[in-house]
Design an enzyme around this catalytic site. Sequence first.
Site, PDB file in Angstrom:
ATOM      1  N   LEU A 512      69.509  36.970 -93.917  1.00  0.00           N
ATOM      2  CA  LEU A 512      69.397  35.515 -93.988  1.00  0.00           C
ATOM      3  C   LEU A 512      68.051  35.015 -93.487  1.00  0.00           C
ATOM      4  O   LEU A 512      67.571  33.973 -93.914  1.00  0.00           O
ATOM      5  CB  LEU A 512      70.508  34.859 -93.159  1.00  0.00           C
ATOM      6  CG  LEU A 512      71.932  35.058 -93.653  1.00  0.00           C
ATOM      7  CD1 LEU A 512      72.920  34.507 -92.649  1.00  0.00           C
ATOM      8  CD2 LEU A 512      72.128  34.390 -95.004  1.00  0.00           C
ATOM      9  N   GLN A 514      64.360  35.912 -90.608  1.00  0.00           N
ATOM     10  CA  GLN A 514      63.663  36.726 -89.621  1.00  0.00           C
ATOM     11  C   GLN A 514      63.047  35.801 -88.593  1.00  0.00           C
ATOM     12  O   GLN A 514      62.374  34.840 -88.942  1.00  0.00           O
ATOM     13  CB  GLN A 514      62.558  37.548 -90.290  1.00  0.00           C
ATOM     14  CG  GLN A 514      61.739  38.406 -89.336  1.00  0.00           C
ATOM     15  CD  GLN A 514      62.486  39.658 -88.902  1.00  0.00           C
ATOM     16  OE1 GLN A 514      63.228  40.233 -89.683  1.00  0.00           O
ATOM     17  NE2 GLN A 514      62.300  40.062 -87.659  1.00  0.00           N
ATOM     18  N   GLY A 515      63.305  36.057 -87.308  1.00  0.00           N
ATOM     19  CA  GLY A 515      62.749  35.241 -86.251  1.00  0.00           C
ATOM     20  C   GLY A 515      62.051  36.076 -85.217  1.00  0.00           C
ATOM     21  O   GLY A 515      61.977  37.308 -85.312  1.00  0.00           O
ATOM     22  N   GLY A 516      61.513  35.401 -84.209  1.00  0.00           N
ATOM     23  CA  GLY A 516      60.769  36.092 -83.178  1.00  0.00           C
ATOM     24  C   GLY A 516      61.617  37.040 -82.364  1.00  0.00           C
ATOM     25  O   GLY A 516      61.114  37.979 -81.755  1.00  0.00           O
ATOM     26  N   PHE A 517      62.949  36.844 -82.338  1.00  0.00           N
ATOM     27  CA  PHE A 517      63.819  37.667 -81.508  1.00  0.00           C
ATOM     28  C   PHE A 517      64.671  38.627 -82.326  1.00  0.00           C
ATOM     29  O   PHE A 517      65.535  39.298 -81.798  1.00  0.00           O
ATOM     30  CB  PHE A 517      64.739  36.783 -80.659  1.00  0.00           C
ATOM     31  CG  PHE A 517      64.019  36.094 -79.555  1.00  0.00           C
ATOM     32  CD1 PHE A 517      63.021  36.735 -78.847  1.00  0.00           C
ATOM     33  CD2 PHE A 517      64.334  34.788 -79.230  1.00  0.00           C
ATOM     34  CE1 PHE A 517      62.358  36.105 -77.822  1.00  0.00           C
ATOM     35  CE2 PHE A 517      63.678  34.149 -78.199  1.00  0.00           C
ATOM     36  CZ  PHE A 517      62.675  34.798 -77.489  1.00  0.00           C
ATOM     37  N   GLY A 518      64.454  38.670 -83.646  1.00  0.00           N
ATOM     38  CA  GLY A 518      65.224  39.611 -84.426  1.00  0.00           C
ATOM     39  C   GLY A 518      65.561  39.087 -85.803  1.00  0.00           C
ATOM     40  O   GLY A 518      65.026  38.084 -86.260  1.00  0.00           O
ATOM     41  N   VAL A 520      68.568  38.050 -88.825  1.00  0.00           N
ATOM     42  CA  VAL A 520      69.907  37.487 -88.986  1.00  0.00           C
ATOM     43  C   VAL A 520      70.473  37.924 -90.338  1.00  0.00           C
ATOM     44  O   VAL A 520      69.787  37.838 -91.365  1.00  0.00           O
ATOM     45  CB  VAL A 520      69.881  35.956 -88.896  1.00  0.00           C
ATOM     46  CG1 VAL A 520      71.297  35.387 -89.022  1.00  0.00           C
ATOM     47  CG2 VAL A 520      69.262  35.507 -87.578  1.00  0.00           C
ATOM     48  N   LYS A 534      73.305  38.110 -85.531  1.00  0.00           N
ATOM     49  CA  LYS A 534      71.928  38.099 -85.036  1.00  0.00           C
ATOM     50  C   LYS A 534      71.655  39.456 -84.397  1.00  0.00           C
ATOM     51  O   LYS A 534      72.202  39.778 -83.348  1.00  0.00           O
ATOM     52  CB  LYS A 534      71.748  36.969 -84.017  1.00  0.00           C
ATOM     53  CG  LYS A 534      70.348  36.860 -83.437  1.00  0.00           C
ATOM     54  CD  LYS A 534      70.293  35.680 -82.472  1.00  0.00           C
ATOM     55  CE  LYS A 534      68.923  35.528 -81.849  1.00  0.00           C
ATOM     56  NZ  LYS A 534      68.901  34.408 -80.883  1.00  0.00           N
ATOM     57  N   ASP A 631      63.831  25.004 -77.419  1.00  0.00           N
ATOM     58  CA  ASP A 631      63.291  25.412 -78.726  1.00  0.00           C
ATOM     59  C   ASP A 631      63.988  24.646 -79.845  1.00  0.00           C
ATOM     60  O   ASP A 631      64.446  25.224 -80.831  1.00  0.00           O
ATOM     61  CB  ASP A 631      63.451  26.922 -78.921  1.00  0.00           C
ATOM     62  CG  ASP A 631      62.543  27.453 -80.040  1.00  0.00           C
ATOM     63  OD1 ASP A 631      61.544  26.780 -80.349  1.00  0.00           O
ATOM     64  OD2 ASP A 631      62.842  28.514 -80.591  1.00  0.00           O
TER      65      ASP A 631
END
Length: 824
Positions: A512, A514-518, A520, A534, A631
């Site tokens: 779904l 991609q973020g700074g912490f991983g 999804v 996540k 955030d």
Amino acid sequence: MSTRYFPYLLVLTLFSTYSFADIITTSSPLSIRQTLSSSDGSFELGFFSPNNTSQNHQYLGIWFKRITPRVYVWVANRETPATSLTANLTITSNGTLILLDEKQELLWSSGEKSLLTSNRCHAELLNSGNLVVVDNVTGTYLWQSFDHLTDTMLPLSSLMYDLPNNTRRVLTSWTSNTDPSPGEFLAELTPEVPPQGLVWKGSSPYWRSGPWAETRFSGIPEMDGTYVNPLTMVQDVVNGTGVLTFCALRNFDVSYIKLTPDGSLDIHRSNGGTNGWIKHFEGPRSSCDLYGACGPNGLCIRSISSTTPTCKCLKGFVPKSDDEWSSGNWTRGCVRRTELSSSCQQGKDTSDGFYRVANMKPPDSYELVSFGDAEECRQGCLSNCSCLAFAYIKGIGCLVWNKELLDMVQFSEEGEFLFIRLARSELAGSKRIKILVVSAISLCMFIILGLAAFWCWRYRLKQNGKARVAMVETSEDSWKSSLKLENVSGLTFFEMHTIQTATDNFSISNKLGQGGFGTVYKGKLQDGKEIAIKRLSSSSGEGKEEFMNELKLISKLQHRNLVRLLGYCIEGEEKLLVYEFMVNKSLDTFLFDLKKKLEIDWPKRFNIIQGIARGLVYLHRDSFLRVVHRDLKASNILLDEKMNPKISDFGLARMFQGTQNQDSTGRVFGTLGYMSPEYAWTGTFSEKSDIYSFGVLMLEIITGKEISSFSYGKENKNLLAHAWESWSETGGAGLLDQDIADSESGSVEAVMRCVQISLLCVQHQAMDRPNIKQVVTMLTSTMDLPKPKQPMFVLDTSDEDSLSLKSNDDKDLFSDDENKPVQE
């Protein structure tokens, strides 16, 4: 002809005796033979006779529609029942609900007056069981039954007090099971610090919960470490307000709290249907729980099975009247056998000491004092001649008692340590025993530690090569142990193979975002339920601290505008969070897409703004802890199937307790453009940091433009600069997204108002920004708005040495990944 049509008329008459309505308007009232249902069919509003006692006494109320036996959760005309079958509930043009009898005489009124300019409104029953009066134009709630509780609390309703305005919201019992009129019992939230729940019987205290300790009531032993507390508390000592909110029982379809006619405060739960109700909690549970059962300085030994209290005097105390005490009359309690040292009153060193009593419900009439730890609390009490006892309680701090100790209960387990001040002579015997015991224990411990040290030395020589492997093998158990300590009971632990099956082994087609912490992923469980997973990156900034923080936060936070955490998975180095799946993904996928943005017109955008604000009210003010998100941005706002917003991604959130309102950090995380100046420059954050982010987010929702990529004119003005210039010149009328502006000509004033509110939120000085409750008031009323100050990002930056953060391209200064996930 009349004979010919008689059967049809009879059928019409039968069907008209019990019909259903969607809303109540000035032209369509609710009659005594009609009901109003919530859209999901959970609740129903109509007229009833309690337990079918008398059809001549009709009450207007709300009840659970699908569950038997029927439970009434709210009653309007408690003291004035309708005595005929022609009563009806209608609504005036200014938003007042009125209940009239057959003579058009007033039986009940909501009594609320509105500053409406539209004079168009309606009443509807929400899926939460809340009856609301809604302004047709703005969507504002003008009145709601949740603000006027009777004997029941439903999820999202609350008890409260507001000292400056001399208002409070309480529960009042029915007189009997067949009479809804106000009975003799009343339940309230007290304004003490910390607060406690108190049930009154007439003018006398009947039962109390003990002081609130962060996530529990300290006088209720059932609220131990394994209990998933459905209550949240927020107390604002500075402003003199307190709110206790019921947030529903996890893993059950429906639940409610009721104050019964006999004074019991009960929590019931059900999974719906004909299975009925199960009592989840009741208070008081034993005769010891009744207020002051053993009198001043008397201790009640709690036993659930006992119908009469078992009382004894505290150590160092004797019955005030031996005859009364032996006959079972404990109301006058106990007095000291030996008076405290007189040297304290003379300003000399006191020879008093403290006797510790375990498993205690803290007595009433306490005072919170600011001592750093238990030893400081003891010394502070000892140096205060009027201090008679103290307790240092986790989640509260130091409590002291300066009056007689009243309403003390000793539990078989759980409870707190209470330290009673006694004369030294009362402690002498116990001191000698204590010295002998401590000496014996010390000798044994010395021997044991010596043997253990020798064994460890031998063992390490043999096992040194295997130590690193053992550390890896036990990592998962260590995580699980830590989770238990972090109080995240109520969440589901998912096995890794379950997650892999649900995501097709983390297939790229299920990704779904991609973020700074991983990353999804979308998943589907065997029962068909869709979930979002996540998967935290092992190289991300979110390690154990952030993972535990997010688990602990979201497992306790429950609100319709917050994303719901379902469970978690830990295996080796893998850390995964499992959330409810949001069909419409995140706000940025609509807002910044040329085609999909057309699906969210201004009314939907305004509803999203209000929903985010309500979620922030819960985080900042109404949850059990004050939470700063840190955030808040479009990609962290998820949308359900009805386009209702849910705030997500709490990995960076910070909690505050008591009157604490700001903090600082050496690790500045977040997204540039959304961060307030004080957070970006100094790492200082507070509720006002979220307000700044909310202001930026509002401008994005209004304009349909992204803060990080927006550039206007030859001077390349950023979004804040453009919004300030537009508001200064035209009031912001032209800022609405041009792709939907042509169809929203009637919304210009609402848009201009939102622009001004957003500029108030992004003012440079945190103290100039409104708090979230003020923001909600601005959004839902027609009050005049203050003029905003020019945002810092708008100041002239022609000087290259300027400290202004006008440039939005300096992303290398911050640790957050520029990519934004579409689903948490």
